[in-house]
Design a protein around this motif. Structure first.
Motif, PDB file in Angstrom:
ATOM      1  N   ASN A  10       0.848  -1.187   0.000  1.00  0.00           N
ATOM      2  CA  ASN A  10       0.000   0.000   0.000  1.00  0.00           C
ATOM      3  C   ASN A  10       0.882   1.235   0.000  1.00  0.00           C
ATOM      4  N   ASP A  13       0.074   8.875  -0.644  1.00  0.00           N
ATOM      5  CA  ASP A  13       0.344  10.019  -1.519  1.00  0.00           C
ATOM      6  C   ASP A  13       0.289   9.690  -3.010  1.00  0.00           C
ATOM      7  N   GLY A  14      -0.517   8.705  -3.415  1.00  0.00           N
ATOM      8  CA  GLY A  14      -0.676   8.423  -4.842  1.00  0.00           C
ATOM      9  C   GLY A  14       0.579   7.937  -5.536  1.00  0.00           C
ATOM     10  N   LYS A  15       1.456   7.218  -4.849  1.00  0.00           N
ATOM     11  CA  LYS A  15       2.737   6.782  -5.409  1.00  0.00           C
ATOM     12  C   LYS A  15       2.733   5.361  -5.976  1.00  0.00           C
ATOM     13  N   ARG A  17       1.513   3.873  -8.779  1.00  0.00           N
ATOM     14  CA  ARG A  17       1.901   3.717 -10.182  1.00  0.00           C
ATOM     15  C   ARG A  17       3.404   3.962 -10.351  1.00  0.00           C
ATOM     16  N   GLU A  18       3.901   5.044  -9.776  1.00  0.00           N
ATOM     17  CA  GLU A  18       5.330   5.373  -9.865  1.00  0.00           C
ATOM     18  C   GLU A  18       6.184   4.244  -9.292  1.00  0.00           C
ATOM     19  N   THR A  35      -7.692   1.580 -11.986  1.00  0.00           N
ATOM     20  CA  THR A  35      -7.844   2.781 -11.161  1.00  0.00           C
ATOM     21  C   THR A  35      -9.190   2.762 -10.442  1.00  0.00           C
ATOM     22  N   LEU A  45      -9.687  11.175  -6.808  1.00  0.00           N
ATOM     23  CA  LEU A  45      -9.352   9.785  -6.483  1.00  0.00           C
ATOM     24  C   LEU A  45      -9.426   8.875  -7.714  1.00  0.00           C
ATOM     25  N   GLU A  47      -8.055   8.807 -10.578  1.00  0.00           N
ATOM     26  CA  GLU A  47      -6.798   8.471 -11.259  1.00  0.00           C
ATOM     27  C   GLU A  47      -5.868   7.600 -10.420  1.00  0.00           C
ATOM     28  N   GLN A  48      -6.165   7.455  -9.129  1.00  0.00           N
ATOM     29  CA  GLN A  48      -5.288   6.657  -8.274  1.00  0.00           C
ATOM     30  C   GLN A  48      -5.482   5.165  -8.532  1.00  0.00           C
ATOM     31  N   ASP A  66      -2.723   2.406  -4.329  1.00  0.00           N
ATOM     32  CA  ASP A  66      -2.727   3.642  -3.566  1.00  0.00           C
ATOM     33  C   ASP A  66      -3.644   3.423  -2.369  1.00  0.00           C
ATOM     34  N   PRO A  68      -5.715   5.747  -0.262  1.00  0.00           N
ATOM     35  CA  PRO A  68      -6.281   7.026   0.140  1.00  0.00           C
ATOM     36  C   PRO A  68      -6.715   6.969   1.602  1.00  0.00           C
TER      37      PRO A  68
END
Length: 140
Positions: A10, A13-15, A17-18, A35, A45, A47-48, A66, A68
């Motif tokens: 998990n 901060d939306g990381k 994909r990166e 997503t 949310l 796009e996460q 991600d 959230p």
């Protein structure tokens, strides 16, 4: 179908994909993503990453998402690690070096241990703890 066990990571901060794309750049394979928007969520949310998966040429499976704060409270710590063990010293040293680049901490530099294997550990740039063990003579 056989039973498999794999880490599910998990990311705050939306990381997700990166991080999954970074792991793929080192370990190989192409990550896939679903997503929150794919499941009907609207707004920021959407796009996460609700679910990401990486299958590597060496047979590893990493899953991640991600997290959230409205769904999951992420507390990074030492309660989950990704462990890679094997005897391909060259490949594993290359992975260790690449994955630990920019690490938050290298907790154990890669080196020969009392049990005879080469071992190292670190917490990567995304807060994930990794353990590497190169078996016996292969690690020399």
């Amino acid at each position: 179908m056989s039973v498999v066990l794999n880490p599910y990571l998990n990311f705050a901060d939306g990381k997700a994909r990166e991080a999954m794309e970074f792991y793929a750049s080192v370990l190989g394979g192409e990550p896939t993503f679903m997503t929150f928007g794919d499941m009907g969520t609207e707004g920021p949310l959407a796009e996460q990453v609700m679910h990401g998966q990486l299958e590597t040429p060496d047979g590893f499976t990493l899953m991640g998402a991600d997290a959230p704060p409205e769904f999951v409270e992420v507390t990074f710590g030492d309660n989950v690690s990704v462990s890679i063990a094997g005897d391909d010293a060259e490949k594993m040293r290359r992975w260790f070096d690449a994955l630990s680049e920019g690490a938050q901490a290298v907790t154990t530099p890669l080196g020969t241990q009392p049990w005879g294997d080469v071992f190292g550990s670190f917490k990567d740039r995304y807060g994930i703890s990794w353990l590497f063990n190169i078996a016996g003579d292969a690690g020399s």
